[in-house]
Scaffold this motif. Structure first.
Motif, PDB file in Angstrom:
ATOM      1  N   LYS A 165      31.658  35.878  47.979  1.00  7.72           N
ATOM      2  CA  LYS A 165      32.918  35.815  48.727  1.00  7.72           C
ATOM      3  C   LYS A 165      33.330  34.361  48.959  1.00  7.72           C
ATOM      4  O   LYS A 165      34.491  33.984  48.765  1.00  7.72           O
ATOM      5  CB  LYS A 165      32.768  36.548  50.054  1.00  7.72           C
ATOM      6  CG  LYS A 165      33.957  36.436  50.990  1.00  7.72           C
ATOM      7  CD  LYS A 165      33.687  37.178  52.300  1.00  7.72           C
ATOM      8  CE  LYS A 165      34.841  36.989  53.302  1.00  7.72           C
ATOM      9  NZ  LYS A 165      34.576  37.728  54.570  1.00  7.72           N
ATOM     10  N   CYS A 169      35.683  33.874  45.762  1.00  6.81           N
ATOM     11  CA  CYS A 169      36.833  34.637  46.264  1.00  6.81           C
ATOM     12  C   CYS A 169      37.654  33.874  47.295  1.00  6.81           C
ATOM     13  O   CYS A 169      38.516  34.480  47.959  1.00  6.81           O
ATOM     14  CB  CYS A 169      36.352  35.957  46.885  1.00  6.81           C
ATOM     15  SG  CYS A 169      35.413  37.008  45.782  1.00  6.81           S
ATOM     16  N   ASP A 171      36.930  32.990  50.158  1.00  5.01           N
ATOM     17  CA  ASP A 171      36.676  33.641  51.447  1.00  5.01           C
ATOM     18  C   ASP A 171      37.441  34.947  51.652  1.00  5.01           C
ATOM     19  O   ASP A 171      37.487  35.471  52.768  1.00  5.01           O
ATOM     20  CB  ASP A 171      36.937  32.692  52.623  1.00  5.01           C
ATOM     21  CG  ASP A 171      35.647  32.037  53.120  1.00  5.01           C
ATOM     22  OD1 ASP A 171      34.569  32.594  52.824  1.00  5.01           O
ATOM     23  OD2 ASP A 171      35.716  30.995  53.774  1.00  5.01           O
ATOM     24  N   GLU A 173      37.678  39.102  50.673  1.00  5.10           N
ATOM     25  CA  GLU A 173      36.693  40.129  50.373  1.00  5.10           C
ATOM     26  C   GLU A 173      36.667  40.423  48.875  1.00  5.10           C
ATOM     27  O   GLU A 173      37.722  40.607  48.258  1.00  5.10           O
ATOM     28  CB  GLU A 173      36.989  41.415  51.147  1.00  5.10           C
ATOM     29  CG  GLU A 173      36.785  41.295  52.650  1.00  5.10           C
ATOM     30  CD  GLU A 173      35.343  41.000  53.021  1.00  5.10           C
ATOM     31  OE1 GLU A 173      34.423  41.447  52.286  1.00  5.10           O
ATOM     32  OE2 GLU A 173      35.135  40.299  54.037  1.00  5.10           O
ATOM     33  N   PRO A 174      35.479  40.505  48.274  1.00  2.00           N
ATOM     34  CA  PRO A 174      35.393  40.888  46.860  1.00  2.00           C
ATOM     35  C   PRO A 174      35.927  42.310  46.648  1.00  2.00           C
ATOM     36  O   PRO A 174      35.911  43.140  47.555  1.00  2.00           O
ATOM     37  CB  PRO A 174      33.887  40.826  46.567  1.00  2.00           C
ATOM     38  CG  PRO A 174      33.328  39.939  47.633  1.00  2.00           C
ATOM     39  CD  PRO A 174      34.169  40.163  48.839  1.00  2.00           C
ATOM     40  N   SER A 196      36.824  38.776  42.153  1.00  2.00           N
ATOM     41  CA  SER A 196      37.686  38.139  43.148  1.00  2.00           C
ATOM     42  C   SER A 196      39.059  38.814  43.169  1.00  2.00           C
ATOM     43  O   SER A 196      39.555  39.252  42.116  1.00  2.00           O
ATOM     44  CB  SER A 196      37.861  36.653  42.807  1.00  2.00           C
ATOM     45  OG  SER A 196      38.918  36.088  43.541  1.00  2.00           O
TER      46      SER A 196
END
Length: 335
Positions: A165, A169, A171, A173-174, A196
């Motif tokens: 994450k 990503c 930060d 959520e995946p 991502s």
């Protein structure tokens, strides 16, 4: 407009030069696999899939909180040098399996019994002898050996997802999606894709994991409804009153077995990194299964694998060694 997946099984040679059948965007359960016209003529899978074996626990729901990545000597050195995990060649995917321990098996056994015999008394529950470990004998449950190499990384699912994450990503959520179902001669592999949110368009043709009948991600754990946990069936499960008991099966039967993999999308030239001390703490050695599907060099024995593992120095150990050497030089000069 997002593309949809072709829902027919197709053939391909995988990266280990093994023939596999696959269908994208679906987790197809075993009963439906038996009825599909597009694999009915595929003799390499029908030899085992077409059997009708009864008297074993199915489905069994496992709640898993750890993942494992098994690799060979060659790839271990690449992981150590890059301090993390990269996507595998052109598909940019890092492959992980479930780490299922004895406590997971006992918890799954209790869930199975609660579903099968919901009205047991406390005395009947206490009198029940463990039985599920007699059936969890497929390669999906083997921790002492692997088909993919000598080295096993083990990470808590929460830790792996947290790192993904943060690093991949931004930060956010995946996203988890139903990637594919793969069939081999005796193995069924269900694959979950993790990516991502910035790649929603790229992977939008794959349904979200919430559509899978076999897998879910809830409360920081993977819930997997395993259908075929034996590979070789040596026992049958019988219900006597409100007690489950095992009986020897004569003759024993070979059947398909299923497993679950999570694949993390990692862009080319990027690495899902961890401190070397964490990598080393998560790493253990295992034997090579008689069916060796590993590409690259392996160690000839557990002893050789352990020796290489011990030789890996993380940054803290390198600093300690430098300090020890400096102190030794000072001592020698003083003498």
């Amino acid at each position: 407009m997002l593309m949809s997946v072709d829902n027919g099984f197709r053939e391909r040679l995988n990266k280990r030069i093994k023939l596999e059948l696959y269908v994208e965007g679906e987790h197809v359960n075993i009963q439906n696999l038996k009825m599909r016209d597009d694999i009915r003529e595929q003799q390499q899978v029908q030899k085992y899939l077409a059997k009708d074996i009864t008297g074993y626990p199915t489905p069994v729901e496992f709640h898993i909180t750890e993942l494992t990545h098994v690799t060979n000597k060659t790839s271990l050195q690449e992981i150590w040098k890059s301090e993390g995990f990269m996507g595998f060649e052109q598909d940019s995917l890092s492959w992980w399996s479930l780490k299922i321990n004895e406590a997971d098996i006992r918890a799954a056994e209790e869930r199975f019994l609660e579903s099968l015999i919901p009205d047991r008394s406390k005395e009947e529950i206490a009198a029940q002898q463990p039985f599920l470990s007699a059936f969890t004998t497929s390669p999906a449950f083997k921790n002492e050996s692997s088909r993919y190499g000598n080295y096993r990384f083990k990470f808590p699912l929460t830790e792996l997802m947290k790192a993904y994450k943060k690093q991949m990503c931004e930060d956010e959520e995946p996203v988890l999606r139903v990637y594919e179902t793969k069939l081999f001669k005796q193995e069924i592999e269900y694959v979950v894709l993790v990516h991502s949110p910035q790649f929603n368009e790229k992977f939008g043709k794959y349904p979200l994991l919430t559509s899978s009948p076999l897998v879910s991600y809830e409360g920081n754990q993977i819930i997997w409804k395993a259908q075929a946990i034996c590979e070789t069936h040596r026992y049958q499960l019988d219900i006597h009153g409100k007690k489950a008991v095992t009986q020897n099966m004569y003759p024993y039967q070979y059947y398909v077995w299923d497993q679950l993999s999570l694949v993390f999308h990692i862009k080319e030239d990027e690495v899902l990194t961890f401190p070397q001390r964490k990598l080393k703490a998560s790493l253990s050695c295992c034997g090579i299964d008689p069916i060796n599907l590993s590409n690259g060099e392996n160690c000839s024995s557990i002893k050789e694998a352990e020796k290489l593992l011990e030789s890996l120095q993380d940054d803290d150990e390198k600093e300690d060694e430098k300090e020890e050497n400096a102190l030794e030089e000072v001592k020698m000069e003083a003498d």
